[in-house]
Write a protein that holds these residues in place. Sequence first.
Motif, PDB file in Angstrom:
ATOM      1  N   THR A 117       0.819  -1.209   0.000  1.00  0.00           N
ATOM      2  CA  THR A 117       0.000   0.000   0.000  1.00  0.00           C
ATOM      3  C   THR A 117       0.858   1.267   0.000  1.00  0.00           C
ATOM      4  O   THR A 117       1.869   1.304   0.700  1.00  0.00           O
ATOM      5  CB  THR A 117      -0.848   0.031   1.300  1.00  0.00           C
ATOM      6  N   SER A 118       0.432   2.201  -0.811  1.00  0.00           N
ATOM      7  CA  SER A 118       1.052   3.534  -0.843  1.00  0.00           C
ATOM      8  C   SER A 118       2.466   3.607  -1.427  1.00  0.00           C
ATOM      9  O   SER A 118       3.100   4.638  -1.338  1.00  0.00           O
ATOM     10  CB  SER A 118       1.082   4.154   0.570  1.00  0.00           C
ATOM     11  N   ASN A 119       2.936   2.507  -2.014  1.00  0.00           N
ATOM     12  CA  ASN A 119       4.275   2.579  -2.630  1.00  0.00           C
ATOM     13  C   ASN A 119       4.273   3.409  -3.913  1.00  0.00           C
ATOM     14  O   ASN A 119       5.317   3.812  -4.394  1.00  0.00           O
ATOM     15  CB  ASN A 119       4.800   1.176  -2.966  1.00  0.00           C
ATOM     16  N   GLY A 120       3.075   3.591  -4.488  1.00  0.00           N
ATOM     17  CA  GLY A 120       2.978   4.433  -5.693  1.00  0.00           C
ATOM     18  C   GLY A 120       2.594   3.676  -6.951  1.00  0.00           C
ATOM     19  O   GLY A 120       2.864   4.126  -8.068  1.00  0.00           O
ATOM     20  N   LYS A 121       1.918   2.531  -6.799  1.00  0.00           N
ATOM     21  CA  LYS A 121       1.514   1.735  -7.987  1.00  0.00           C
ATOM     22  C   LYS A 121       0.649   2.570  -8.942  1.00  0.00           C
ATOM     23  O   LYS A 121       0.902   2.630 -10.142  1.00  0.00           O
ATOM     24  CB  LYS A 121       0.720   0.480  -7.548  1.00  0.00           C
ATOM     25  N   SER A 122      -0.396   3.187  -8.345  1.00  0.00           N
ATOM     26  CA  SER A 122      -1.318   3.955  -9.198  1.00  0.00           C
ATOM     27  C   SER A 122      -0.611   5.149  -9.826  1.00  0.00           C
ATOM     28  O   SER A 122      -0.865   5.496 -10.985  1.00  0.00           O
ATOM     29  CB  SER A 122      -2.515   4.445  -8.378  1.00  0.00           C
ATOM     30  N   THR A 123       0.323   5.738  -9.084  1.00  0.00           N
ATOM     31  CA  THR A 123       1.046   6.905  -9.623  1.00  0.00           C
ATOM     32  C   THR A 123       1.953   6.473 -10.783  1.00  0.00           C
ATOM     33  O   THR A 123       2.079   7.192 -11.774  1.00  0.00           O
ATOM     34  CB  THR A 123       1.860   7.593  -8.500  1.00  0.00           C
ATOM     35  N   VAL A 124       2.585   5.291 -10.661  1.00  0.00           N
ATOM     36  CA  VAL A 124       3.437   4.791 -11.759  1.00  0.00           C
ATOM     37  C   VAL A 124       2.596   4.623 -13.031  1.00  0.00           C
ATOM     38  O   VAL A 124       2.981   5.069 -14.117  1.00  0.00           O
ATOM     39  CB  VAL A 124       4.115   3.446 -11.395  1.00  0.00           C
ATOM     40  N   ASN A 131      10.512   2.954  -6.129  1.00  0.00           N
ATOM     41  CA  ASN A 131       9.841   4.242  -6.312  1.00  0.00           C
ATOM     42  C   ASN A 131      10.155   5.170  -5.122  1.00  0.00           C
ATOM     43  O   ASN A 131      10.716   4.736  -4.128  1.00  0.00           O
ATOM     44  CB  ASN A 131       8.336   4.001  -6.451  1.00  0.00           C
ATOM     45  N   ARG A 132       9.764   6.414  -5.275  1.00  0.00           N
ATOM     46  CA  ARG A 132      10.019   7.430  -4.256  1.00  0.00           C
ATOM     47  C   ARG A 132      11.516   7.667  -4.082  1.00  0.00           C
ATOM     48  O   ARG A 132      11.985   8.004  -3.010  1.00  0.00           O
ATOM     49  CB  ARG A 132       9.445   7.009  -2.892  1.00  0.00           C
ATOM     50  N   TRP A 133      12.259   7.479  -5.149  1.00  0.00           N
ATOM     51  CA  TRP A 133      13.701   7.664  -5.079  1.00  0.00           C
ATOM     52  C   TRP A 133      14.067   9.149  -4.923  1.00  0.00           C
ATOM     53  O   TRP A 133      15.198   9.494  -4.595  1.00  0.00           O
ATOM     54  CB  TRP A 133      14.356   7.045  -6.335  1.00  0.00           C
ATOM     55  N   ASP A 134      13.074  10.014  -5.122  1.00  0.00           N
ATOM     56  CA  ASP A 134      13.320  11.452  -4.887  1.00  0.00           C
ATOM     57  C   ASP A 134      13.660  11.701  -3.419  1.00  0.00           C
ATOM     58  O   ASP A 134      14.347  12.668  -3.089  1.00  0.00           O
ATOM     59  CB  ASP A 134      12.103  12.281  -5.319  1.00  0.00           C
ATOM     60  N   ALA A 135      13.236  10.772  -2.545  1.00  0.00           N
ATOM     61  CA  ALA A 135      13.536  10.934  -1.119  1.00  0.00           C
ATOM     62  C   ALA A 135      15.051  10.879  -0.875  1.00  0.00           C
ATOM     63  O   ALA A 135      15.549  11.451   0.089  1.00  0.00           O
ATOM     64  CB  ALA A 135      12.832   9.837  -0.323  1.00  0.00           C
ATOM     65  N   SER A 158      -5.133   8.142  -6.675  1.00  0.00           N
ATOM     66  CA  SER A 158      -3.927   7.904  -5.885  1.00  0.00           C
ATOM     67  C   SER A 158      -3.945   8.847  -4.706  1.00  0.00           C
ATOM     68  O   SER A 158      -4.640   9.868  -4.720  1.00  0.00           O
ATOM     69  CB  SER A 158      -2.678   8.140  -6.732  1.00  0.00           C
ATOM     70  N   GLY A 159      -3.212   8.478  -3.692  1.00  0.00           N
ATOM     71  CA  GLY A 159      -3.189   9.366  -2.521  1.00  0.00           C
ATOM     72  C   GLY A 159      -2.585   8.663  -1.326  1.00  0.00           C
ATOM     73  O   GLY A 159      -2.245   7.468  -1.406  1.00  0.00           O
ATOM     74  N   ILE A 160      -2.471   9.368  -0.237  1.00  0.00           N
ATOM     75  CA  ILE A 160      -1.889   8.766   0.962  1.00  0.00           C
ATOM     76  C   ILE A 160      -2.881   7.764   1.546  1.00  0.00           C
ATOM     77  O   ILE A 160      -4.072   7.783   1.220  1.00  0.00           O
ATOM     78  CB  ILE A 160      -1.517   9.843   2.010  1.00  0.00           C
ATOM     79  N   HIS A 172      -4.535   3.917   2.403  1.00  0.00           N
ATOM     80  CA  HIS A 172      -4.955   2.806   1.535  1.00  0.00           C
ATOM     81  C   HIS A 172      -5.941   3.363   0.528  1.00  0.00           C
ATOM     82  O   HIS A 172      -7.054   3.720   0.874  1.00  0.00           O
ATOM     83  CB  HIS A 172      -5.552   1.714   2.433  1.00  0.00           C
ATOM     84  N   THR A 173      -5.534   3.448  -0.721  1.00  0.00           N
ATOM     85  CA  THR A 173      -6.360   4.122  -1.728  1.00  0.00           C
ATOM     86  C   THR A 173      -7.068   3.141  -2.664  1.00  0.00           C
ATOM     87  O   THR A 173      -8.293   3.028  -2.653  1.00  0.00           O
ATOM     88  CB  THR A 173      -5.497   5.081  -2.587  1.00  0.00           C
ATOM     89  N   THR A 174      -6.268   2.437  -3.488  1.00  0.00           N
ATOM     90  CA  THR A 174      -6.895   1.562  -4.492  1.00  0.00           C
ATOM     91  C   THR A 174      -7.577   0.400  -3.785  1.00  0.00           C
ATOM     92  O   THR A 174      -6.941  -0.322  -3.010  1.00  0.00           O
ATOM     93  CB  THR A 174      -5.840   1.057  -5.494  1.00  0.00           C
ATOM     94  N   ASN A 175      -8.864   0.259  -4.079  1.00  0.00           N
ATOM     95  CA  ASN A 175      -9.675  -0.658  -3.300  1.00  0.00           C
ATOM     96  C   ASN A 175      -9.998  -1.950  -4.029  1.00  0.00           C
ATOM     97  O   ASN A 175     -10.392  -2.940  -3.435  1.00  0.00           O
ATOM     98  CB  ASN A 175     -10.962   0.092  -2.942  1.00  0.00           C
TER      99      ASN A 175
HETATM  100  P1  GTP Z   1      -2.674   1.973  -2.723  1.00  0.00           P
HETATM  101  O1  GTP Z   1      -3.563   2.134  -3.889  1.00  0.00           O
HETATM  102  O2  GTP Z   1      -3.229   2.533  -1.503  1.00  0.00           O
HETATM  103  O3  GTP Z   1      -2.221   0.566  -2.552  1.00  0.00           O
HETATM  104  O4  GTP Z   1      -1.345   2.871  -3.021  1.00  0.00           O
HETATM  105  P2  GTP Z   1      -0.512   3.016  -4.360  1.00  0.00           P
HETATM  106  O5  GTP Z   1       0.603   2.049  -4.325  1.00  0.00           O
HETATM  107  O6  GTP Z   1      -1.371   2.980  -5.547  1.00  0.00           O
HETATM  108  O7  GTP Z   1       0.112   4.471  -4.145  1.00  0.00           O
HETATM  109  P3  GTP Z   1      -0.365   5.828  -4.798  1.00  0.00           P
HETATM  110  O8  GTP Z   1      -0.001   5.867  -6.213  1.00  0.00           O
HETATM  111  O9  GTP Z   1      -1.751   6.100  -4.409  1.00  0.00           O
HETATM  112  O10 GTP Z   1       0.626   6.820  -4.047  1.00  0.00           O
HETATM  113  C1  GTP Z   1       0.556   7.001  -2.652  1.00  0.00           C
HETATM  114  C2  GTP Z   1       1.082   8.406  -2.306  1.00  0.00           C
HETATM  115  O11 GTP Z   1       2.460   8.459  -2.598  1.00  0.00           O
HETATM  116  C3  GTP Z   1       0.457   9.503  -3.113  1.00  0.00           C
HETATM  117  O12 GTP Z   1       0.234  10.594  -2.294  1.00  0.00           O
HETATM  118  C4  GTP Z   1       1.484   9.833  -4.166  1.00  0.00           C
HETATM  119  O13 GTP Z   1       1.438  11.158  -4.606  1.00  0.00           O
HETATM  120  C5  GTP Z   1       2.765   9.538  -3.452  1.00  0.00           C
HETATM  121  N1  GTP Z   1       3.833   9.119  -4.351  1.00  0.00           N
HETATM  122  C6  GTP Z   1       3.762   8.236  -5.368  1.00  0.00           C
HETATM  123  N2  GTP Z   1       4.945   8.112  -5.992  1.00  0.00           N
HETATM  124  C7  GTP Z   1       5.793   8.929  -5.355  1.00  0.00           C
HETATM  125  C8  GTP Z   1       7.166   9.254  -5.554  1.00  0.00           C
HETATM  126  O14 GTP Z   1       7.859   8.760  -6.420  1.00  0.00           O
HETATM  127  N3  GTP Z   1       7.693  10.175  -4.682  1.00  0.00           N
HETATM  128  C9  GTP Z   1       6.969  10.730  -3.698  1.00  0.00           C
HETATM  129  N4  GTP Z   1       7.573  11.595  -2.921  1.00  0.00           N
HETATM  130  N5  GTP Z   1       5.689  10.468  -3.495  1.00  0.00           N
HETATM  131  C10 GTP Z   1       5.095   9.574  -4.301  1.00  0.00           C
END
Ligand code: GTP
Length: 418
Positions: free
Chosen positions: A88-95, A240-244, A107-109, A111-114
């Motif tokens: 959860t929240s690793n950024g799957k939907s954002t990718v 993902n989130r390598w910007d950190a 997408s969002g902080i 547990h988003t995708t249901n």
């Molecule tokens: P679920 O659907 O809940 O399982 O999450 P997910 O894996 O689909 O993650 P989602 O894409 O919703 O991203 C979760 C949060 O992380 C969002 O607020 C995004 O904006 C943020 N996010 C995604 N990718 C990155 C990234 O590469 N860097 C940063 N800093 N934030 C990211």
Amino acid sequence: NQFRTNDIRTENSPLQIFVKAKKKINDIFLEIDDYVDDTVRFIGSLRDDHNIISPPEVKKVESYTDKVQGIRDVLKRDHMKVAFFGRTSNGKSTVINAMLRDKILPSGIGHTTNCFLQVEGSEGGEAYLVTEASDAKQPVQSVGQLGHALCKEKLCESNLVRIFWPKDKCLLLRDDVVFVDSPGVDVTPNLDDWIDKHCLDADVFVLVANAESTLMIAEKNFFHKVSTKLSKPNIFILNNRWDASASEPEFLDEVRAQHQERAVDFLAKELKVCNPKDAEERVFFISAKETLQARLQEARGQPAHNGALAEGFQNRYFEFQDFERKFEECISKSAVKTKFEQHSQRGKHIATEIRQTLDEILERTQKMKSEQVNVKKEVHDKLNFTEQQLMILTQEMKDKIHRMVEDVEQRVSKALNE
Ligand code: GTP
Ligand code: MG
């Protein structure tokens, strides 16, 4: 502009391997279809003569029409499927959104995708979605409620919502790539159900990991299960989130090396889906959020970033593009093999069987013809013989009569003299 070059690539995209192969195999099956039609028509014209063709043979040939139609229907629908998994929240939907260049999936902080959300190309520029419960087209905006965990009327997590998005808005959709987004692997006890329902026909899996932590047991377990059901699945790992990492530059290289080693070990030693050298090519360090933002900016005709982004943005952006390129090569080659190999075998088999049947019919008719000729020959010979006999006989008779006449003449003249 260096970021624009990526948008222009079209015809030389590796996805074209699949697109061209699909066109070719569809054309071949069109020919096979014609061939079957001709044969059925030809056989139909012979069906009343049971000496030439038997009713089971007619049935057999006619059955190919449905078979070929069935294969053609499947071929038309064939696509390349990529499924995204991870915590959860690793950024799957954002990718996925970054690859699609638009905020399509919620997408969002938290547990988003249901539930499972599948994005595929729609013809005719229409955007809509359909659920498993009904074929009715719903507005695509409702994905924000249907697929979102915060929504009241939640769908069951293994349910599938299909989102149709205009093909002309994204090259990947135009070239028949279908994306599957999933809920976090850590939020369900039903992984087996997920795999059976959504993974068995996937050509590529993308594990979206969190570069701020490390690969988790839940993520590893999921892929262990997948690789018991599929032989050597194609898996990419996105850190993902390598910007950190930009905020902790002193450890950047070491952290990267640690993630890289663990990811390669996981693919090569634990799952044994590829060798360590190939596994190196399957691991990327990206920021989906930055890439998505940059692409949205570009789409508005503005520069990819306004300078406010974290250090190293360009490298992460290039690495995202590199991932896309390797992913496209992998998915198109794999899909051609898994989707078309079997069908081309079946096509060959059908063509061979029809040829055999026609060969048998030809052989049978040739045999019948030569039998008829033989019969004719016998009669002919008999006639010849009779004719000859007749000739001999008549000659003999003539001679006999001649001799008789002579004899009679001689006797008559002798008698007269006496
Ligand atoms: P679920 O659907 O809940 O399982 O999450 P997910 O894996 O689909 O993650 P989602 O894409 O919703 O991203 C979760 C949060 O992380 C969002 O607020 C995004 O904006 C943020 N996010 C995604 N990718 C990155 C990234 O590469 N860097 C940063 N800093 N934030 C990211
Ligand atoms: Mg999500």
